[in-house]
Scaffold this motif. Sequence first.
Motif, PDB file in Angstrom:
ATOM      1  N   ASN A 196      52.448  -7.199 -24.238  1.00 16.68           N
ATOM      2  CA  ASN A 196      52.507  -8.093 -25.390  1.00 16.68           C
ATOM      3  C   ASN A 196      51.165  -8.699 -25.713  1.00 16.68           C
ATOM      4  O   ASN A 196      50.874  -9.824 -25.305  1.00 16.68           O
ATOM      5  CB  ASN A 196      53.524  -9.195 -25.072  1.00 16.68           C
TER       6      ASN A 196
ATOM      7  N   PRO B 285      48.056  -9.400 -28.843  1.00 18.47           N
ATOM      8  CA  PRO B 285      47.843  -9.346 -30.292  1.00 18.47           C
ATOM      9  C   PRO B 285      46.999  -8.138 -30.669  1.00 18.47           C
ATOM     10  O   PRO B 285      46.246  -7.623 -29.849  1.00 18.47           O
ATOM     11  CB  PRO B 285      47.104 -10.650 -30.595  1.00 18.47           C
TER      12      PRO B 285
ATOM     13  N   GLY C 168      48.402  -3.501 -28.900  1.00 25.47           N
ATOM     14  CA  GLY C 168      49.368  -3.785 -27.836  1.00 25.47           C
ATOM     15  C   GLY C 168      49.151  -2.885 -26.637  1.00 25.47           C
ATOM     16  O   GLY C 168      48.408  -1.904 -26.703  1.00 25.47           O
TER      17      GLY C 168
ATOM     18  N   ASP D 244      59.215 -14.419 -26.044  1.00 23.15           N
ATOM     19  CA  ASP D 244      57.975 -15.147 -26.265  1.00 23.15           C
ATOM     20  C   ASP D 244      58.072 -16.586 -25.796  1.00 23.15           C
ATOM     21  O   ASP D 244      57.087 -17.148 -25.320  1.00 23.15           O
ATOM     22  CB  ASP D 244      57.607 -15.091 -27.752  1.00 23.15           C
TER      23      ASP D 244
ATOM     24  N   TYR E 276      45.641  -3.991 -38.232  1.00 19.89           N
ATOM     25  CA  TYR E 276      46.855  -4.617 -37.703  1.00 19.89           C
ATOM     26  C   TYR E 276      47.548  -5.509 -38.718  1.00 19.89           C
ATOM     27  O   TYR E 276      48.394  -6.311 -38.361  1.00 19.89           O
ATOM     28  CB  TYR E 276      46.516  -5.411 -36.435  1.00 19.89           C
TER      29      TYR E 276
ATOM     30  N   LYS F 220      51.282  -6.324 -38.784  1.00 19.83           N
ATOM     31  CA  LYS F 220      51.912  -7.212 -37.802  1.00 19.83           C
ATOM     32  C   LYS F 220      51.902  -8.670 -38.246  1.00 19.83           C
ATOM     33  O   LYS F 220      52.642  -9.497 -37.726  1.00 19.83           O
ATOM     34  CB  LYS F 220      51.155  -7.126 -36.469  1.00 19.83           C
TER      35      LYS F 220
ATOM     36  N   GLN G 250      55.077 -10.901 -38.865  1.00 24.10           N
ATOM     37  CA  GLN G 250      56.162 -10.902 -37.884  1.00 24.10           C
ATOM     38  C   GLN G 250      56.129 -12.193 -37.075  1.00 24.10           C
ATOM     39  O   GLN G 250      55.066 -12.772 -36.848  1.00 24.10           O
ATOM     40  CB  GLN G 250      56.021  -9.708 -36.940  1.00 24.10           C
TER      41      GLN G 250
ATOM     42  N   GLN H 228      53.732 -13.041 -33.980  1.00 32.34           N
ATOM     43  CA  GLN H 228      52.610 -12.105 -33.902  1.00 32.34           C
ATOM     44  C   GLN H 228      51.345 -12.790 -34.378  1.00 32.34           C
ATOM     45  O   GLN H 228      51.347 -13.444 -35.423  1.00 32.34           O
ATOM     46  CB  GLN H 228      52.897 -10.877 -34.784  1.00 32.34           C
ATOM     47  N   ARG H 229      50.261 -12.649 -33.647  1.00 27.23           N
ATOM     48  CA  ARG H 229      49.001 -13.230 -34.064  1.00 27.23           C
ATOM     49  C   ARG H 229      47.921 -12.170 -33.976  1.00 27.23           C
ATOM     50  O   ARG H 229      48.014 -11.231 -33.193  1.00 27.23           O
ATOM     51  CB  ARG H 229      48.654 -14.432 -33.172  1.00 27.23           C
TER      52      ARG H 229
ATOM     53  N   GLY I  93      52.043 -18.746 -34.521  1.00 28.38           N
ATOM     54  CA  GLY I  93      52.308 -17.435 -35.100  1.00 28.38           C
ATOM     55  C   GLY I  93      53.622 -17.374 -35.852  1.00 28.38           C
ATOM     56  O   GLY I  93      54.252 -16.322 -35.934  1.00 28.38           O
TER      57      GLY I  93
END
Lengths: 144, 420
Positions: free
Chosen positions: A62, A64, A67, B205, B356, B359, B362, B365-366, B377
């Motif tokens: 996981n 940023p 991945g 998370d 990216y 992403k 989402q 997501q950062r 995020g």
Amino acid sequence: MNRILNVLLVDDNPSDLELAMIAFEEHGRDTRIVTCNGGKEALAYLHDPNIPLPNLVVLDLNMPMMGGLDVLEAIRCDPLLQALPVVILSTSSDAQDIEAAYRLFASSYLVKQQHFGDFMEQIDQFVTYWRRCQFPNVRPLSTP
Amino acid sequence: MKEMSTLNETASSLRTAQRLPATAAAEGSGAPLDAPHPELSYLLEVHNLSTDCIKTVSADGQLLSMNPNGQVVMQVDDFSTCQGSDWLSFWTGESRDLMLAAFEQARAGRPAQFTGYCPTMKGEPRWWDVTLAPLRGGPDQPVQDLLIVSRDVTDRVTLQRELETLNATLDSEVQRQTESLRRERQLLIQTNEELENITYAMSHDLLTPVRHLLSFARLARRVPDSDTQKRERYLQIIEDSASNLGRMIEGVLQFSRAGRLDLRPRPVNLNTLMLEVQRDLQAEQPGQAADWQIPDLPTVHADARALRSILKVLCLNALKYSRNETNPTVQISANRESEGWRIDVTDNGAGFDPEYSHKLFQLFQRLHHQNEYEGAGTGLAFVRRLVSRHGGQVSARGEKGVGATFSFTLPDPDTYNEVS
């Protein structure tokens, strides 16, 4: 065998890196840990001709941007890095993630333990196992 | 045999009677002038009283006679004007084919029936059940004329047609609703799946800071009293993890609110709204100065509170990621785009790796490290949810070290109806 186990640890979370380092400290004499903050940094490190390759890479999933699975794929597709053992160390116990990792030829998949005591044991077993392994010279001889 | 000759005589009497319709009417009783027999007089009475249209037509289609009430229903004022006319020509279209078939059959000697359309002499629409029977001169005689009785069934046919139309309308309405329901169901399934994924990702998370709290609390306890620095650092990590967790949970709540908010779209002036947003930001982040470039902006159709939240999140991000610039700049712009408005928020800050960008929106997501730019995020996921509920879409462009543009669209009213 007093060989030192060289590990590249890739995780974007500084606290997680610190916990891993503390756990590995117990085996300080037998291990040398290098850390990287993310996938791109890790690949740059692995491609650095001045630095010998580590024995294995420990990879979080996981992260940023790039991945863990992306990094694993990049390693497996790279002729210079293909044979490098990669261990996934992730909080995810998702069957899909585990399957994906093994499909990309991860050597093993460890689910990060919530409790630190259990995590220490995990790292303990990890070091004990990998220190027993014989590592081939994965970097091909350069032809002048 | 007797009936045949009786009929024949009746027919000729009819013809006689028709030639003097005015006189017959003046008589009042409707009884014809000639009434040779009592049976004939009975038959003539039937002929005159019946409200069906009873006619005789020659074998080659000439209209010979029509009973008085028949003239009424056919709206014939003066029979002499249509006597002798081609009865076959009264029928057109589909009805004509049916009529011709029946006529042929009757002419061949067999009674026949059909239902068809024939307007009155005054052009009013009528439907008739028509029965045709052959009339012979005698028992072995060829068919001379035809007896044609037409009953007005306009009401019945009209009703039937209305019923058919209604059924067809209902049918297509049911189909439309089924299709609409199917789409709604599809959307619900999709939303459910999304929520399942989000719930799963979220739990994962959220467990990370919890793990840190547990681990560093255990470690802090093990630190010898002398090592205050180490203990202090661990305690700091515990504090940071807790506030991180708090921020993430708040982000999730905000995200959830985006789904539950009652949207009341109306015209909203963007310039007025931006003034409010700037005021809010100034109050919450007093230190963050920036060069605001806001031109004349249009009035758009959206829920005011939601739009304010969307702009606030995007502007907050713009400020955050450009705070290290010597001259942080935030630009707002609005452009017309296929039946709606596209609103852009552009900054000249850290930007992001466009590889990216998928992403970005989402949850959790950062694209930046926590130590460089803090954040849970969740803001962009929240924005996307609100924009989706307005029928719009979000997008982002960025370049590392140059800046970023975050955009969202708002369709014009009436081009989108939220499935609720």
